[in-house]
Enzyme design. Structure first.
Site, PDB file in Angstrom:
ATOM      1  N   ASP A 188       0.845  -1.193   0.000  1.00  0.00           N
ATOM      2  CA  ASP A 188       0.000   0.000   0.000  1.00  0.00           C
ATOM      3  C   ASP A 188       0.875   1.236   0.000  1.00  0.00           C
ATOM      4  O   ASP A 188       1.913   1.291   0.658  1.00  0.00           O
ATOM      5  CB  ASP A 188      -0.931   0.008   1.219  1.00  0.00           C
ATOM      6  CG  ASP A 188      -0.191   0.106   2.553  1.00  0.00           C
ATOM      7  OD1 ASP A 188      -0.069   1.232   3.069  1.00  0.00           O
ATOM      8  OD2 ASP A 188       0.259  -0.924   3.073  1.00  0.00           O
ATOM      9  N   SER A 189       0.494   2.225  -0.802  1.00  0.00           N
ATOM     10  CA  SER A 189       1.170   3.522  -0.868  1.00  0.00           C
ATOM     11  C   SER A 189       2.654   3.360  -1.219  1.00  0.00           C
ATOM     12  O   SER A 189       2.975   2.827  -2.289  1.00  0.00           O
ATOM     13  CB  SER A 189       0.976   4.270   0.456  1.00  0.00           C
ATOM     14  OG  SER A 189       1.350   5.620   0.333  1.00  0.00           O
TER      15      SER A 189
END
Length: 316
Positions: A163-164
């Site tokens: 994520d991210s």
């Protein structure tokens, strides 16, 4: 009055602050939690292991409740978010997220604790990510002997996600896997990039003052090309470079209210689509939510439904 040694020399609010004495204050982080022998909500077990002593790379392993003693499951290598400078594989929010994802997707997961900036500037995290993936893949031939991977890992189904900043890390590891061979000749079959952290130098107003731009200069001050390094700008050499992605299926997800990174994620999806890459590609946009909502607001119905959709991709 703050002592001279505690003078702030650099800060990126609301995330991180660096002091003159070399100490670092991580402002945006969730508390660390221990692994669980069996999570009461999901039945998922977790434990911490060491992948490498030099450099120090550790990980938290997750195993869902088994239906039979020798059950074989896909293996997911996961990279947490946090701008390459905060958060952890051992944080409470990522523990909750991985418990849920592992339970729904029925995978063995390896959540990698890579080195963080500014103590360890990039490319340290990329190096750690590749070393961790190699370590995981080596279990297919029992070169290493982590029992959860040896006994329950199905290495014909090797997945990678993040994520991210973790999604950025995953992308760059997948690119490397397109040109370098993993132990045993293993291939990455599926990838999930959630709210990926990409950026470039396009002249859009205050673009160079935006947090993603400032954060990149903070975590990789010596990056060749600066913000136009291919690690953060995947099409700096043209979309054709993405043709070399070393996986078979990819899911890219963005959030409607992610003002900074939604556009970059959609741009990345279309760039992969136009690159000539031969894999299967899918895009999911969740309406009415912000960046990393499935991590920071994991108890909401939106987060729970989203995690189920990610699990469905991994299971099919």
């Amino acid at each position: 009055m703050r002592s001279p040694s505690k003078e702030v020399i650099q800060e990126i609010l609301p995330f991180i602050r660096v002091y003159k004495d070399g100490s670092v204050e991580r402002l945006a982080k969730s508390p660390f939690v221990p692994p669980s022998e069996e999570d009461p909500e999901t039945g998922v077990s977790s434990k911490d292991i060491t992948i490498s002593q030099n450099p120090l790379i550790s990980a938290r392993l997750f195993l869902p409740k088994l239906t039979q003693p020798n059950q074989k499951l896909p293996v997911l290598v996961y990279f947490h978010g946090g701008g390459f400078s905060f958060e952890s594989a051992f944080s409470s929010d990522h523990q909750r997220y991985l418990n849920s994802l592992v339970s729904h997707a029925q995978v063995v997961a390896v959540s990698v604790e890579y080195r963080l900036a500014p103590e360890h500037h990039l490319p340290a995290a990329y190096e750690d990510g590749w070393a961790a993936l190699q370590w995981v893949a080596s279990h297919a031939n029992a070169i290493h002997e982590e029992p959860w991977l040896v006994n329950h890992g199905n290495f014909e189904k090797l997945y990678i996600s993040g994520d991210s900043a973790g999604a950025n890390l995953a992308h760059n590891i997948i690119m490397k896997a397109g040109v370098e061979v993993l132990p045993g000749g293993l291939k990455i079959s599926k990838a999930v990039l959630t709210h990926p952290y990409f950026w470039n130098s396009k002249p859009v107003g205050e673009h160079d003052k935006a947090i993603p731009h400032v954060m990149w200069n903070f975590v990789y001050p010596t990056a060749p090309g600066g913000i136009n390094n291919s690690m953060i700008n995947p099409i700096v050499h043209g979309v054709q470079s993405l043709r070399g992605l070393g996986c078979s299926n990819m899911l890219v997800t963005v959030a409607e209210c992610d003002e900074l990174l939604r556009e970059e994620g959609v741009w990345y999806f279309h760039s992969v689509k136009e690159s000539g890459w031969k894999g299967e590609l899918e895009l999911i946009e969740v309406e009415g939510v912000g960046h990393a909502f499935q991590i920071v607001n994991g108890e909401t119905e939106e987060a729970k439904n989203f995690i189920k959709s990610l699990a469905l991709f991994l299971k099919n």
